[in-house]
Write an enzyme that holds these catalytic residues in place. Structure first.
Site, PDB file in Angstrom:
ATOM      1  N   GLY A 233     -53.676   6.539 -41.353  1.00  0.00           N
ATOM      2  CA  GLY A 233     -54.715   6.468 -40.758  1.00  0.00           C
ATOM      3  C   GLY A 233     -54.705   6.878 -39.369  1.00  0.00           C
ATOM      4  O   GLY A 233     -53.674   6.140 -38.653  1.00  0.00           O
ATOM      5  N   GLY A 234     -55.557   7.548 -38.536  1.00  0.00           N
ATOM      6  CA  GLY A 234     -55.257   7.536 -37.127  1.00  0.00           C
ATOM      7  C   GLY A 234     -54.170   8.314 -36.750  1.00  0.00           C
ATOM      8  O   GLY A 234     -53.691   9.461 -37.240  1.00  0.00           O
ATOM      9  N   ASP A 235     -53.330   7.540 -35.913  1.00  0.00           N
ATOM     10  CA  ASP A 235     -52.169   8.201 -35.339  1.00  0.00           C
ATOM     11  C   ASP A 235     -50.958   7.131 -35.934  1.00  0.00           C
ATOM     12  O   ASP A 235     -49.836   6.937 -35.551  1.00  0.00           O
ATOM     13  CB  ASP A 235     -51.982   7.983 -33.931  1.00  0.00           C
ATOM     14  CG  ASP A 235     -52.110   6.769 -33.261  1.00  0.00           C
ATOM     15  OD1 ASP A 235     -52.568   5.787 -34.000  1.00  0.00           O
ATOM     16  OD2 ASP A 235     -51.760   6.502 -32.127  1.00  0.00           O
ATOM     17  N   GLU A 236     -51.013   6.670 -37.219  1.00  0.00           N
ATOM     18  CA  GLU A 236     -50.359   5.642 -37.945  1.00  0.00           C
ATOM     19  C   GLU A 236     -49.724   6.306 -39.384  1.00  0.00           C
ATOM     20  O   GLU A 236     -50.193   7.030 -40.104  1.00  0.00           O
ATOM     21  CB  GLU A 236     -51.096   4.440 -38.428  1.00  0.00           C
ATOM     22  CG  GLU A 236     -51.667   3.805 -37.104  1.00  0.00           C
ATOM     23  CD  GLU A 236     -52.710   2.667 -37.872  1.00  0.00           C
ATOM     24  OE1 GLU A 236     -52.912   2.575 -39.161  1.00  0.00           O
ATOM     25  OE2 GLU A 236     -53.259   1.865 -36.944  1.00  0.00           O
TER      26      GLU A 236
END
Length: 332
Positions: A233-236
């Site tokens: 998710g996102g920058d994970e």
């Protein structure tokens, strides 16, 4: 029984022989199949229940099977009738070799008696083959569609990495393989990008997406084919590394990942820089390998790395400790 010559014209697969086995006449279709023959014994070998019987006995058999001596693969079947002069008349058919014989000799409907269902059988055979081919192709298309759907279900559409579902599936496979043997151990690395929000806000989502794809490519380049790399998710991101559980080796690998992520990336005509922080959980440090516990510990270690200045790596303690509270395989 007397021979009716007119009847033979309706039997394109007939064979008329005298008492000595000399061929007196043969149907037009039979001649196309076995050629011009002059002697029954030289042309045919009775097989099956009628093998090694005399010519008169062939007339008493319920079915006659004749193998062509010139083409042993060709076996004809039919009935024989004994004539008053001691000769025989056979009315033969192609049996199970019908399809192959029709194709080999390029036979058409004109070569068969009007009452013969050979061509109808061939049509049904070809129709069945066509239907089976179509079903086979349909099954292949369905299998490809299933595989695409399955891949999409476990894949992050932006980066092509595993998504959460793919990650959990890989974790479960590793968990079931864990045990006392070191070969079954693995590491879970939680990675978060540093300064990604500033890049995304200042240069736009398109550049941010391009950077995420660049990070994914760099992670693929630095990991092995047996490793699992996922964007959660996102920058994970999360990495599962089977067979790597030594803290020193993981520290070294983590530093290498950070250096690769920090290298400038040229996106949309300009150089962009970000960094990464890593938190690590090692399966050998847990009495019971559990996704929720290992993920929570890796996340906690990740935020500890961020608190130390970002661009850092921290390894979680786990719960397998000795009497002094130190992990049995060494501490962080």
């Amino acid at each position: 029984m007397k021979l009716d010559r007119a009847a033979l014209t309706l039997m394109p697969m007939h064979l008329h022989i005298d008492a000595a086995g000399r061929v007196l006449s043969a149907g037009s279709t039979l001649r196309r199949i076995v050629g011009d023959i002059a002697d029954f014994h030289a042309a045919f070998e009775p097989v099956g229940p009628v093998a090694d019987v005399s010519l008169p006995q062939l007339a008493r058999a319920e079915r006659v099977f004749l193998r062509s001596r010139a083409d042993p693969a060709q076996v004809l079947r039919g009935r024989a009738v004994r004539l008053d002069d001691g000769g025989l008349v056979f009315n033969l058919g192609l049996g199970i070799g019908l399809v192959e014989t029709i194709r080999r000799h390029d036979l058409t409907d004109r070569e068969f008696a009007p009452s013969d269902l050979a061509m109808e059988f061939l049509f049904l055979h070809e129709a069945n083959n066509a239907m089976m081919d179509e079903l086979s192709q349909a099954n292949l298309r369905l299998e490809k569609a299933r595989r695409r759907a399955e891949a999409q279900a476990f894949t992050d559409p932006l980066t092509g990495l595993n998504n959460r579902r793919g990650l959990h599936l890989a974790f479960e496979a590793l968990r079931q393989g864990t045990g006392s043997a070191s070969a079954g151990q693995f590491a879970l690395i939680a990675m978060d990008l540093d300064r990604f929000k500033e890049l995304n806000d200042s240069r736009g989502h398109a550049v941010g997406d391009a950077m995420l794809c660049e990070v994914a490519a760099r992670l693929r380049a630095i990991t092995r084919s047996c490793d699992t790399v996922a964007r959660t998710g996102g920058d994970e991101f999360v990495l599962l590394l089977p067979g790597i559980f030594d803290p020193a080796a993981l520290e070294q690998l983590g530093r290498r990942i950070i250096r690769n992520i920090e290298a400038p990336a040229r996106i949309d005509g300009a150089a962009s820089r970000i960094s990464a922080s890593l938190g690590v959980a090692i399966s050998s440090r847990y009495l019971r390998v559990d996704w929720g516990r290992m993920q929570a510990d890796a996340d906690a270690a990740l935020y500890q790395a961020k608190r130390t200045g970002r661009g850092d790596i921290c390894i979680a303690m786990g719960d397998r400790v000795d009497a002094d509270g130190i992990p049995e395989d060494g501490g962080c």
